[in-house]
Structure formats: structure tokens, C-alpha cells
Scaffold this active site. Structure first.
Site, mmCIF file in Angstrom:
data_model
loop_
_atom_site.group_PDB
_atom_site.id
_atom_site.type_symbol
_atom_site.label_atom_id
_atom_site.label_comp_id
_atom_site.label_asym_id
_atom_site.label_seq_id
_atom_site.Cartn_x
_atom_site.Cartn_y
_atom_site.Cartn_z
ATOM 1 N N ASP A 1 0.875 -1.092 -0.014
ATOM 2 C CA ASP A 1 0.206 -0.023 -0.066
ATOM 3 C C ASP A 1 1.032 1.172 0.022
ATOM 4 O OD1 ASP A 1 -1.647 2.392 0.784
ATOM 5 O OD2 ASP A 1 -2.834 1.307 1.959
ATOM 6 N N ASN B 1 2.493 3.479 -10.455
ATOM 7 C CA ASN B 1 1.209 3.547 -11.368
ATOM 8 C C ASN B 1 0.094 3.543 -10.433
ATOM 9 O OD1 ASN B 1 -0.434 2.383 -13.606
ATOM 10 N ND2 ASN B 1 -1.199 1.323 -11.738
ATOM 11 N N TYR C 1 -6.635 16.565 -8.085
ATOM 12 C CA TYR C 1 -6.012 15.260 -8.966
ATOM 13 C C TYR C 1 -4.734 16.193 -10.099
ATOM 14 C CZ TYR C 1 -5.182 11.458 -12.460
ATOM 15 O OH TYR C 1 -4.810 10.681 -13.271
ATOM 16 N N LYS D 1 -0.511 15.648 -10.048
ATOM 17 C CA LYS D 1 0.273 15.074 -11.361
ATOM 18 C C LYS D 1 1.046 16.102 -11.657
ATOM 19 C CE LYS D 1 -1.629 11.051 -11.578
ATOM 20 N NZ LYS D 1 -1.144 9.975 -11.377
ATOM 21 N N THR E 1 -10.991 2.781 -17.292
ATOM 22 C CA THR E 1 -10.674 2.294 -16.220
ATOM 23 C C THR E 1 -11.535 2.806 -15.111
ATOM 24 O OG1 THR E 1 -9.247 3.767 -15.376
ATOM 25 C CG2 THR E 1 -8.379 2.307 -16.924
HETATM 26 P P1 NAP Z 1 -7.642 2.151 -11.686
HETATM 27 O O1 NAP Z 1 -8.312 1.375 -12.672
HETATM 28 O O2 NAP Z 1 -8.437 2.845 -10.666
HETATM 29 O O3 NAP Z 1 -6.443 1.486 -10.820
HETATM 30 C C1 NAP Z 1 -5.630 2.153 -9.900
HETATM 31 C C2 NAP Z 1 -4.899 1.036 -9.281
HETATM 32 O O4 NAP Z 1 -4.081 1.903 -8.114
HETATM 33 C C3 NAP Z 1 -5.525 -0.036 -8.645
HETATM 34 O O5 NAP Z 1 -4.855 -1.083 -8.823
HETATM 35 C C4 NAP Z 1 -5.509 0.649 -7.154
HETATM 36 O O6 NAP Z 1 -5.773 -0.656 -6.299
HETATM 37 C C5 NAP Z 1 -4.212 0.997 -6.960
HETATM 38 N N1 NAP Z 1 -4.287 1.947 -5.778
HETATM 39 C C6 NAP Z 1 -4.829 3.021 -5.474
HETATM 40 N N2 NAP Z 1 -4.333 3.294 -4.074
HETATM 41 C C7 NAP Z 1 -3.333 2.619 -3.798
HETATM 42 C C8 NAP Z 1 -2.424 2.628 -2.720
HETATM 43 N N3 NAP Z 1 -2.661 3.320 -1.610
HETATM 44 N N4 NAP Z 1 -1.693 1.501 -2.634
HETATM 45 C C9 NAP Z 1 -1.616 0.806 -3.604
HETATM 46 N N5 NAP Z 1 -2.331 0.819 -4.742
HETATM 47 C C10 NAP Z 1 -3.141 1.606 -4.899
HETATM 48 O O7 NAP Z 1 -6.866 3.363 -12.448
HETATM 49 P P2 NAP Z 1 -5.859 3.462 -13.719
HETATM 50 O O8 NAP Z 1 -6.784 4.340 -14.843
HETATM 51 O O9 NAP Z 1 -5.593 2.183 -14.217
HETATM 52 O O10 NAP Z 1 -4.783 4.467 -13.274
HETATM 53 C C11 NAP Z 1 -3.426 3.990 -13.172
HETATM 54 C C12 NAP Z 1 -2.448 5.256 -13.228
HETATM 55 O O11 NAP Z 1 -2.839 6.019 -14.415
HETATM 56 C C13 NAP Z 1 -2.859 6.100 -12.152
HETATM 57 O O12 NAP Z 1 -1.863 6.802 -11.409
HETATM 58 C C14 NAP Z 1 -3.723 7.383 -12.865
HETATM 59 O O13 NAP Z 1 -3.734 8.579 -12.077
HETATM 60 C C15 NAP Z 1 -3.157 7.214 -14.249
HETATM 61 N N6 NAP Z 1 -3.784 7.774 -15.194
HETATM 62 C C16 NAP Z 1 -4.906 7.172 -15.680
HETATM 63 C C17 NAP Z 1 -5.680 7.895 -16.809
HETATM 64 C C18 NAP Z 1 -6.901 7.185 -17.395
HETATM 65 O O14 NAP Z 1 -7.668 7.727 -18.204
HETATM 66 N N7 NAP Z 1 -7.332 5.976 -16.759
HETATM 67 C C19 NAP Z 1 -5.512 8.957 -17.433
HETATM 68 C C20 NAP Z 1 -3.925 9.519 -17.064
HETATM 69 C C21 NAP Z 1 -3.215 8.796 -16.052
HETATM 70 P P3 NAP Z 1 -7.207 -1.106 -5.769
HETATM 71 O O15 NAP Z 1 -7.647 -1.917 -6.760
HETATM 72 O O16 NAP Z 1 -6.785 -1.641 -4.228
HETATM 73 O O17 NAP Z 1 -8.105 0.160 -5.661
#
Ligand code: NAP
Length: 236
Positions: free
Chosen positions: A54, A81, A159, A163, A194
């Protein structure tokens, strides 16, 4: 020699896809996840190891580093990530609370520093350490102030500023590590469907993972301290 990677938040979304793609390249890909059941299930699907982690819990991060040290003695790739969005509908500047900002920063900002500093001794033992910070185009100050651009309306203080901070953190580490083999870069995955955004993104998680995989596997003359997406550099 088989490369060893750790991906935080790898149980789902973009992190899972990064893990799947790296494992497909023969990298031993450690699935970092805070929830043991979800983490182990993802790791099992990938045939890769799991470590509980975590990013907001220093003890769990230290324990993960100790476990990786014992198992592998080094780390070649760290992908920061794990990230959370906060409530994107309620966080305009005039109504935001410090507590709401703090919550997002605990994961997206402070968590990255905690994990990076815990893993750096292991990354220093690699011949070609790579750190990839999952940023976002929403962290770009230049794009935020572009009235004609697509991000003008997306004015989410916690957010977006998390970033932007992550971008500077990326640059700070890149500068300190400039004379080492370790490269530190920020990746923009684009707007991916996601759980983070209720699956509203127009790209797939696999598409979002591609830039992180590219930066994780850069060769020695690749960039450091850069902010990159599939199409190339972003404006800071
Ligand atoms: P997601 O599907 O919500 O996945 C987020 C992941 O982070 C999940 O595995 C979650 O675990 C984990 N997480 C959250 N808090 C945590 C903690 N305290 N310790 C360990 N793990 C933790 O989101 P995603 O879209 O794949 O995002 C991945 C990354 O890409 C993020 O940094 C996000 O800001 C970035 N991003 C995403 C987008 C987009 O459009 N999706 C765009 C730009 C940047 P749990 O399952 O336990 O909650």
C-alpha cells in the site's frame, strides 16, 4: 539476465496491463497491490509474483522492499502506477477542502516518494534501472492554460495538481540520478477506460500501458527527466 520489475497498483486497470505486457517480454513482473486477494488473483492470472504494497503505508512499502531484496537482490524497473482521482465532480477550487487534496496527495504524490526511496537501493544495484511515474496530461500546466485545448474544462484541483507535483518529482529524481544508469521519466497514458474514471476513457488500458512499457525498457541512450506519451513529448 532476467529483468525484475515492480508495478504498484498492478491488480487492475493500466497497471495490470503494464504487468501483462512486461511479463510477455520475459520480465519477472512483481504485482504490487494493497489488497491481498485482488493482488494474488491478478498475479496468478499473469503467472507472476505478488507482493503486498500500500503506497500510503510506509511499513508495507519497507516490507515489500525487504522481500524483493531477499528474492532477487535488485530491481531493474519500478513503475509508480498506483493512483486515485478523488471525486472529480466535487473538487473545483472554490469548494475543495484541504482534506480532499491531502487524500489524493497521499497516494499520487507522497506514495511515489515513499516507494521510490524504499526501492532506490535495489535499483542502484541494476545495470540499467528505470523508474516510470504514471502522470497524466492533466498535470500539464501549459495544457491546463490552453483555452482552445481539450483540458480547459477539466479543472480538478486535487488530481491535476497531484500530477503536476509528480512531474516535478520526476525531474528532481532524474537530476539527482543523472550520473547513474537510472532513468526517471513521467508517462501520460491518455484517457483510458478504467475504474478511475467510471470507464469513460476512449482508449483501452492496454493502449495506456504502452508508453510505460516503452519507458521501462529504454536503452542506455534514452531520455531521463522527460514527460512522454505515445506521440512524443508533452508540454510541461
Ligand atoms: P484504476 O483502474 O483505478 O487502478 C488504480 C490502481 O491503483 C488499482 O490497482 C488500485 O488498487 C491502486 N491503488 C490505489 N491506491 C493505492 C494504494 N494506496 N496503494 C497501492 N495501490 C493503490 O486506475 P488506472 O486508470 O489504471 O490508473 C493507473 C494510473 O494511471 C494512475 O496513476 C492514474 O492517475 C494514471 N492515469 C490514468 C488515466 C486514465 O484515463 N485512466 C489517465 C492519466 C493517468 P485497488 O484495486 O486496491 O483500489
Amino acid at each position: 539476465m532476467t529483468r525484475i520489475a515492480l508495478i504498484t497498483g498492478a491488480n487492475k486497470g493500466i497497471g495490470y496491463e503494464i504487468a501483462r505486457l512486461l511479463a510477455g517480454q520475459g520480465v519477472t513482473t512483481i504485482v504490487g497491490a494493497r489488497d491481498e486477494e485482488r493482488g494474488r488473483a491478478a498475479a496468478e492470472r499473469l503467472g507472476q509474483p505478488y507482493v503486498r504494497l500500500d503506497v500510503t503505508d510506509e511499513e508495507s512499502v519497507a516490507a515489500a522492499a525487504k522481500w524483493i531484496d531477499g528474492e532477487h537482490g535488485r530491481l531493474d524497473i519500478l513503475i509508480n502506477n498506483a493512483g486515485i482521482a478523488g471525486d472529480l465532480n466535487a473538487l473545483v477550487p472554490s469548494t475543495v477542502t484541504a482534506a480532499a487534496i491531502r487524500e489524493v496527495y497521499e497516494t499520487n504524490v507522497f506514495g511515489v516518494v515513499t516507494v521510490t526511496n524504499a526501492m532506490l537501493p535495489l535499483l542502484r544495484r541494476s545495470e540499467s534501472g528505470r523508474i516510470v511515474n504514471m502522470s497524466s496530461e492533466l498535470g500539464s500546466l501549459a495544457m491546463a492554460m490552453d483555452r482552445e485545448g481539450p483540458l480547459w474544462e477539466a479543472n480538478f484541483l486535487p488530481y491535476n495538481s497531484s500530477k503536476s507535483a509528480l512531474n516535478m518529482i520526476t525531474v528532481c529524481y532524474a537530476k539527482e540520478l543523472m550520473d547513474t544508469p537510472i532513468k526517471v521519466n513521467a508517462a501520460n497514458p491518455g484517457y483510458c477506460a478504467t475504474d478511475l474514471n467510471g470507464h469513460s476513457g476512449h482508449r483501452t488500458a492496454e493502449q495506456g500501458a504502452a508508453i510505460a512499457v516503452r519507458l521501462a525498457t529504454l536503452d542506455g541512450d534514452g531520455p531521463t527527466g522527460a514527460y512522454l506519451e505515445d506521440a512524443g513529448s508533452l508540454r510541461w
